[in-house]
Design a protein around this motif. Structure first.
Motif, PDB file in Angstrom:
ATOM      1  N   GLN A  59       1.313  24.814 -16.427  1.00  0.00           N
ATOM      2  CA  GLN A  59       1.899  25.621 -15.349  1.00  0.00           C
ATOM      3  C   GLN A  59       1.005  26.815 -15.022  1.00  0.00           C
ATOM      4  O   GLN A  59       0.808  27.155 -13.875  1.00  0.00           O
ATOM      5  N   GLY A  60       0.468  27.444 -16.082  1.00  0.00           N
ATOM      6  CA  GLY A  60      -0.382  28.628 -15.874  1.00  0.00           C
ATOM      7  C   GLY A  60      -1.813  28.255 -15.530  1.00  0.00           C
ATOM      8  O   GLY A  60      -2.674  29.125 -15.473  1.00  0.00           O
ATOM      9  N   GLN A 120      -7.350  27.641  -7.083  1.00  0.00           N
ATOM     10  CA  GLN A 120      -7.274  27.587  -8.549  1.00  0.00           C
ATOM     11  C   GLN A 120      -6.650  26.265  -8.994  1.00  0.00           C
ATOM     12  O   GLN A 120      -7.110  25.628  -9.936  1.00  0.00           O
ATOM     13  N   ARG A 121      -5.594  25.848  -8.267  1.00  0.00           N
ATOM     14  CA  ARG A 121      -4.933  24.581  -8.633  1.00  0.00           C
ATOM     15  C   ARG A 121      -5.884  23.410  -8.447  1.00  0.00           C
ATOM     16  O   ARG A 121      -5.946  22.509  -9.279  1.00  0.00           O
ATOM     17  N   GLN A 122      -6.608  23.442  -7.329  1.00  0.00           N
ATOM     18  CA  GLN A 122      -7.581  22.381  -7.089  1.00  0.00           C
ATOM     19  C   GLN A 122      -8.581  22.313  -8.241  1.00  0.00           C
ATOM     20  O   GLN A 122      -8.896  21.236  -8.751  1.00  0.00           O
ATOM     21  N   PRO A 124       2.334  20.892 -11.037  1.00  0.00           N
ATOM     22  CA  PRO A 124       0.943  21.077 -10.609  1.00  0.00           C
ATOM     23  C   PRO A 124       0.802  21.610  -9.188  1.00  0.00           C
ATOM     24  O   PRO A 124      -0.251  22.093  -8.830  1.00  0.00           O
ATOM     25  N   THR A 125       1.859  21.533  -8.380  1.00  0.00           N
ATOM     26  CA  THR A 125       1.670  21.914  -6.976  1.00  0.00           C
ATOM     27  C   THR A 125       2.485  23.135  -6.575  1.00  0.00           C
ATOM     28  O   THR A 125       2.560  23.442  -5.392  1.00  0.00           O
ATOM     29  N   SER A 126       3.075  23.850  -7.554  1.00  0.00           N
ATOM     30  CA  SER A 126       3.887  24.998  -7.131  1.00  0.00           C
ATOM     31  C   SER A 126       2.966  26.079  -6.572  1.00  0.00           C
ATOM     32  O   SER A 126       1.898  26.351  -7.121  1.00  0.00           O
ATOM     33  N   LEU A 149       2.359  11.869 -16.217  1.00  0.00           N
ATOM     34  CA  LEU A 149       3.648  12.519 -16.453  1.00  0.00           C
ATOM     35  C   LEU A 149       3.601  13.837 -15.699  1.00  0.00           C
ATOM     36  O   LEU A 149       2.713  14.663 -15.949  1.00  0.00           O
ATOM     37  N   VAL A 150       4.535  14.005 -14.763  1.00  0.00           N
ATOM     38  CA  VAL A 150       4.463  15.186 -13.901  1.00  0.00           C
ATOM     39  C   VAL A 150       5.840  15.839 -13.810  1.00  0.00           C
ATOM     40  O   VAL A 150       6.854  15.142 -13.698  1.00  0.00           O
TER      41      VAL A 150
END
Lengths: 349, 285
Positions: free
Chosen positions: B82-83, B130-132, B151-153, B178-179
């Protein structure tokens, strides 16, 4: 405003560490350091040698605590005792008038001895060894190296490690296929190298700018500093495993740093503290580094004279560093920890 | 049959007297996208941490690639926490280089979309980027299993769609996924869903299985505040979508009775995932 003050008090009440710092720490500081903060030396370990040793020992001022009277010992023996820090003062009656050799590396003791002997006028010749001008910086610089290493080892290292935990990247490291040893060594090695570099710089500056003599073996000093670094880095890692935030790590590090500054004999002489307070001082690693550094820098002492601080520091390093690595490892590899615990449980079944 | 990539059997984790995960069973096979749904505090992250071996289960059995989570098995998975687990004080390229080296994989190229930020500190680039980057880092060593915790929040819809394309491509190539997610649109993209509530897996199946059992009535009226208050007072599970009041898991007669004399049009509509989750949570409480 009232709401704000109330909120602040409520938060403070629940923050146990800050409360401890606010209430407990001042009380502890006041009682311990109130006793420790004493520059006045009222007893100086002294030995007397030479043909008139008995007579001189009987008439020496009360300040001098005559531990050994050796009419047969020579000036050479006296020099060995002084170098090995077996005593602070030797009164040598093989010369006329007798010569009092005083250890200038123990600044306050030397000043007290110098003043007391000075009152005797021509009856005694005073020779201050290792620090003839009783220069404060000569005594302080070797000890300061220890303080700087302690600072880097505990505060900087623990902040660096907690940052990894706080930002969630420690968890990422735990998930990567790195061995815990890779993570631990990889994390600590840069601080070790930086602290070693700092030590070198401070030592060279001390010698060049303050003219502090370096009479002993640089290799022996490097070995001692290396062992000491393991102790303080281990403390830094331990602090990080007990802290969730950088602020908590700093609080804990300060609680460890303050007693080392005040009780290690680097500012106030251990011999001037009450026995109980000096005993606390003798549990602190910096106390032994100060003995070691001053011994090597000023007295040119070797391992035969300094084996006690070396052995104590090595023991501390082993203990603290092992505990630190085990705790850090537990944070990194809980599964491995559980497997080990499981095997143990099966074995005892 | 091949061993599932993840197999959790009646896994429980307690923290003192609090049970964060309570007897949850779950499998993830190769090429399958399994969605873990649930409100905050439902126990999703605790379950993931156990799967990764970061937390030991208090009870139950857990296998990752058929064995206990270990250094070797973790080398075969990609994880986006998450972080995000990125180093803020390293640049985009330095982050990728470190992860590549840790996994012993070939050097991952900085993707086109991030090339402009190649030498920027990660702490200084936007959350979307950052997520990318976290995705690229997790995919770099060709993992057989992806574990993605929300992963997409915080990502805009376009970037989210792109990230899901990447997830689908991986699953098509045989990677198990697993998401965890809150989003209906994302849940729709999963092959199978596990709905968690207060540490328990309360429902499992496809989206239709989870939402299907829940009904909703759209209550259209000019006096929507009064309608909301009346339904709520009558103990009907009531949700608000803009100024549209929606009564969940309540039949028309009960809603009419609760509304009293208030004029309103009622229309049966499909329940949303959120409504289904809240209804399940209420039923299990």
């Amino acid at each position: 405003m009232k709401a704000m003050i109330l909120k602040e008090f409520r938060e403070l009440r629940r923050d146990r560490r800050t409360m401890a710092m606010l209430i407990l720490l001042p009380i502890v500081l006041l009682t311990i350091f109130g006793y420790a903060a004493n520059f006045t030396v009222d007893s100086i370990p002294t030995r007397v040698i030479g043909p008139d040793a008995e007579q001189v020992a009987a008439h020496a001022p009360a300040l001098f605590d005559i531990g050994q009277v050796s009419p047969d010992a020579t000036t050479e023996d006296a020099m060995t005792w002084m170098r090995d820090n077996d005593t602070e003062v030797v009164i040598d009656t093989t010369t006329q008038p007798p010569t009092a050799y005083v250890d200038g590396a123990s600044l306050f003791t030397a000043q007290a001895a110098d003043a007391a002997l000075g009152r005797l006028g021509d009856q005694v010749r005073i020779e201050i060894l290792y620090n003839p001008d009783l220069d404060t910086s000569w005594v302080m610089v070797p000890a300061l190296i220890g303080l700087i290493l302690t600072f880097i080892g505990t505060i900087i290292t623990s902040i660096g490690l907690v940052k990894e935990r706080q930002s969630g990247t420690l968890e990422q490291l735990a998930v990567m296929p790195l061995r815990p040893a890779d993570v631990i060594i990889g994390k600590i090695a840069p601080y070790f190298i930086l602290a070693a570099f700092d030590m070198l710089v401070v030592t060279l500056l001390g010698v060049w700018i303050f003219g502090v003599p370096f009479n002993g073996s640089p290799w022996l000093f490097a070995l001692g500093a290396g062992i000491f670094l393991f102790v303080v880095l281990g403390l830094g890692v331990l602090i990080s495993t007990a802290s969730q935030t950088q602020a908590q790590a700093i609080q804990l590090a300060i609680m460890l740093l303050l007693p080392q500054i005040l009780l290690s004999g680097f500012i106030f002489p251990l011999s001037a503290m009450p026995a109980a307070i000096a005993a606390i001082g003798r549990c602190l690693p910096l106390t032994y580094f100060v003995q070691l550094a001053q011994g090597i820098f000023l007295r040119g002492a070797g391992l035969d004279a300094l084996w006690v601080p070396f052995v104590v520091l090595a023991g501390m390093a082993l203990l603290v560093f092992t505990a630190a690595v085990l705790r850090f490892r537990r944070d990194l590899a809980p599964s491995a920890h559980r497997r080990a615990a499981g095997r143990k449980a099966e074995a005892t079944r | 049959m091949a061993e599932p990539l993840i197999r959790a059997a009646s896994v429980t984790r307690r923290f003192g007297s609090f049970t964060a995960v309570d007897g949850v069973s779950l499998t993830v096979e190769s090429g399958e996208i399994v969605g873990l749904l649930g409100a905050n505090g439902a126990g999703k992250t605790t379950l993931i941490r156990m799967i990764l071996g970061l937390l030991a289960p208090s009870e139950g059995d857990l296998a990752l690639f058929g064995g206990e989570p270990s250094r070797e098995s973790r080398a075969r998975l990609g994880y986006v926490p998450q972080g995000l687990g990125l180093w803020d004080d390293l640049t985009v390229a330095e982050n990728l280089a470190f992860v590549d080296e840790a996994f012993g994989s070939r050097v991952t190229e900085v993707p086109e979309a991030l090339r402009g930020s190649r030498d920027s500190l990660v702490g200084g680039i936007g959350l979307g980027r950052q997520r990318q980057l976290a995705f690229v880092a997790a995919f770099g060593h060709a993992p057989e299993l992806l574990v993605l915790d929300e992963p997409t929040s915080g990502v805009d819809p376009l970037s989210r769609a792109r990230l899901w394309d990447t997830i689908h491509d991986s699953a098509d190539a045989g990677v198990g996924v697993l998401v965890t997610t809150h989003y209906m649109q994302e849940a729709e993209q999963c092959d199978r869903l596990v709905l968690m509530s207060q540490g328990v897996a309360v429902a499992e199946g496809q989206l239709a299985d989870i939402v299907g059992g829940t009904t909703a009535l759209a209550v259209r009226t000019g006096r929507w505040q009064d309608a909301f208050a009346a339904l709520d007072a009558a103990g009907v599970l009531v949700m608000l979508a803009g100024t549209h009041v929606r009564a969940v898991d309540a039949d028309e007669a009960r809603v009419r009775a609760a509304l009293g004399g208030l004029e309103a049009d009622l229309e049966a509509v499909p329940a949303t995932l959120e409504e289904a989750m809240v209804a399940r949570e209420r039923a299990s409480a």
